[in-house]
Design an enzyme around this catalytic site. Structure first.
Site, PDB file in Angstrom:
ATOM      1  N   LYS A  96      94.559  11.999   6.407  1.00  0.00           N
ATOM      2  CA  LYS A  96      94.411  13.214   7.241  1.00  0.00           C
ATOM      3  C   LYS A  96      94.082  12.885   8.691  1.00  0.00           C
ATOM      4  O   LYS A  96      93.109  13.418   9.260  1.00  0.00           O
ATOM      5  CB  LYS A  96      93.351  14.139   6.652  1.00  0.00           C
ATOM      6  CG  LYS A  96      93.721  14.677   5.264  1.00  0.00           C
ATOM      7  CD  LYS A  96      92.764  15.718   4.780  1.00  0.00           C
ATOM      8  CE  LYS A  96      93.030  16.164   3.371  1.00  0.00           C
ATOM      9  NZ  LYS A  96      92.812  15.128   2.328  1.00  0.00           N
TER      10      LYS A  96
HETATM   11  O1  LIG Z   1      94.323  20.787   0.843  1.00  0.00           O
HETATM   12  C1  LIG Z   1      93.987  19.693   0.373  1.00  0.00           C
HETATM   13  C2  LIG Z   1      94.377  18.487   0.911  1.00  0.00           C
HETATM   14  C3  LIG Z   1      94.009  17.335   0.304  1.00  0.00           C
HETATM   15  N1  LIG Z   1      93.258  17.327  -0.809  1.00  0.00           N
HETATM   16  C4  LIG Z   1      92.905  16.019  -1.428  1.00  0.00           C
HETATM   17  O2  LIG Z   1      93.506  15.941  -2.713  1.00  0.00           O
HETATM   18  C5  LIG Z   1      92.591  15.360  -3.640  1.00  0.00           C
HETATM   19  C6  LIG Z   1      92.229  16.387  -4.671  1.00  0.00           C
HETATM   20  O3  LIG Z   1      91.429  15.818  -5.675  1.00  0.00           O
HETATM   21  P1  LIG Z   1      91.108  16.574  -7.065  1.00  0.00           P
HETATM   22  O4  LIG Z   1      90.198  15.649  -7.780  1.00  0.00           O
HETATM   23  O5  LIG Z   1      92.431  16.753  -7.779  1.00  0.00           O
HETATM   24  O6  LIG Z   1      90.482  17.858  -6.712  1.00  0.00           O
HETATM   25  C7  LIG Z   1      91.395  14.878  -2.827  1.00  0.00           C
HETATM   26  O7  LIG Z   1      91.639  13.548  -2.431  1.00  0.00           O
HETATM   27  C8  LIG Z   1      91.415  15.790  -1.611  1.00  0.00           C
HETATM   28  O8  LIG Z   1      90.841  15.185  -0.480  1.00  0.00           O
HETATM   29  C9  LIG Z   1      92.872  18.512  -1.357  1.00  0.00           C
HETATM   30  O9  LIG Z   1      92.177  18.569  -2.383  1.00  0.00           O
HETATM   31  N2  LIG Z   1      93.255  19.669  -0.750  1.00  0.00           N
END
Ligand SMILES: O=c1ccn([C@@H]2O[C@H](COP(=O)(O)O)[C@@H](O)[C@H]2O)c(=O)[nH]1
Length: 280
Positions: A96
């Site tokens: 990001k």
């Molecule tokens: O809008 C967003 C952008 C990035 N993320 C990232 O994805 C994963 C989600 O992890 P989970 O364990 O499946 O919840 C995490 O690395 C976030 O930083 C997001 O969730 N939403």
């Protein structure tokens, strides 16, 4: 040289539309019986690569979990990226990044130039200094067959306060981002290299994604509460470019490799039931 969009389209067709994140939370390291240090980080990452690197289309390491261990964490990230690429997965580094253009050039060199130790297939980027400020990333990605996924409608509850705000022309901030990325992908076949992040948690927001022609990364599935069925609500009927992404929901089944594989297979089956089996 093949574009990232072409490579991703093929990977999604061959392995299925699924990204799995590597997010080595301290709580997960503990649950896997690993120490919350750089050796635990390395073991966790190797296990995910061994379980999923040769079967999932995209693996998405979350940079923050490596950065928290400083230079030794970044060395593990470098090695994880290398192992994933050797296993045949596309590597999307969730980092990001975003800044003024001259600094974005350095981020582009760090992640999207093949001569860098942290070179990956694609990265996530933040557009809140203006989508135009990300131009050095777009240019470097295009020059080397890489991709960039720009935040549009994020999965967290705080996102709408910024992303749904309207500018003078009546469009939301998110729609402006969507439209600018759509322009970058104009004419791309079979899939553009510039994607958007659109959370699976956001419901029907009325944003127009019909002209993006690039991949739509959908995090928020599982641990954040969204299910595969929510993809239809968020994306409507054209689901062919949606790339669902799970982290904790799959990782919670480790460290057993077979259990990790089974969890990823279940996630893919759930998504296929909604998205269909083919990538158009
Ligand atoms: O809008 C967003 C952008 C990035 N993320 C990232 O994805 C994963 C989600 O992890 P989970 O364990 O499946 O919840 C995490 O690395 C976030 O930083 C997001 O969730 N939403």
């Amino acid at each position: 040289m093949e574009s990232f969009g072409t490579r991703l389209h093929r990977a999604m067709a061959e392995r299925g539309p699924l990204a799995v994140g590597i997010d080595p939370h301290a709580a997960l390291l503990d649950r896997w019986g690993l120490p919350d240090d750089v050796t635990g980080l390395a073991r966790f990452s190797e296990t995910v690569v061994e379980a999923l690197g040769d079967r999932v289309a995209v693996v998405k390491p979350q940079s923050a979990f490596y950065e928290r261990f400083g230079s030794r964490g970044l060395a593990v990230l470098e090695s994880t990226i290398r192992q994933l690429r050797e296993a045949g997965a596309l590597v999307l580094l969730d980092v990001k990044r975003g800044d003024i253009g001259s600094t974005v050039s350095a981020y582009a060199a760090a992640y999207l130039d093949p001569s860098s130790p942290l070179y990956v297939d694609a990265i996530t980027a933040s557009p809140y200094l203006g989508v135009g400020s990300l131009a050095p990333m777009f240019d470097t990605a295009a020059a080397h067959g890489g991709g960039v996924f720009v935040l549009a409608l994020t999965s967290n509850p705080e996102g709408p306060a910024v992303q749904h705000a309207r500018g003078a022309d009546g469009r939301t901030v998110a729609q402006t981002v969507i439209d600018e990325i759509s322009q970058l992908n104009a004419g791309a076949e079979p899939l553009g290299s510039f994607g958007l992040v659109v959370g699976a948690t956001i419901g029907d927001t009325g944003h127009d994604l019909s002209r993006v022609r690039g991949p739509l990364l959908a995090p928020g599935l599982g641990a954040q509460g969204a299910s595969a069925a929510d993809l239809r609500t968020v994306f409507g009927r054209d689901l062919s470019t949606v790339l669902p992404s799970y982290s904790r929901e799959v990782l919670g089944h480790g460290p057993d490799r077979a259990a990790l594989r089974a969890a990823a297979d279940r996630a893919l089956a759930d998504c296929r039931a909604v998205l269909g089996t083919t990538v158009e």
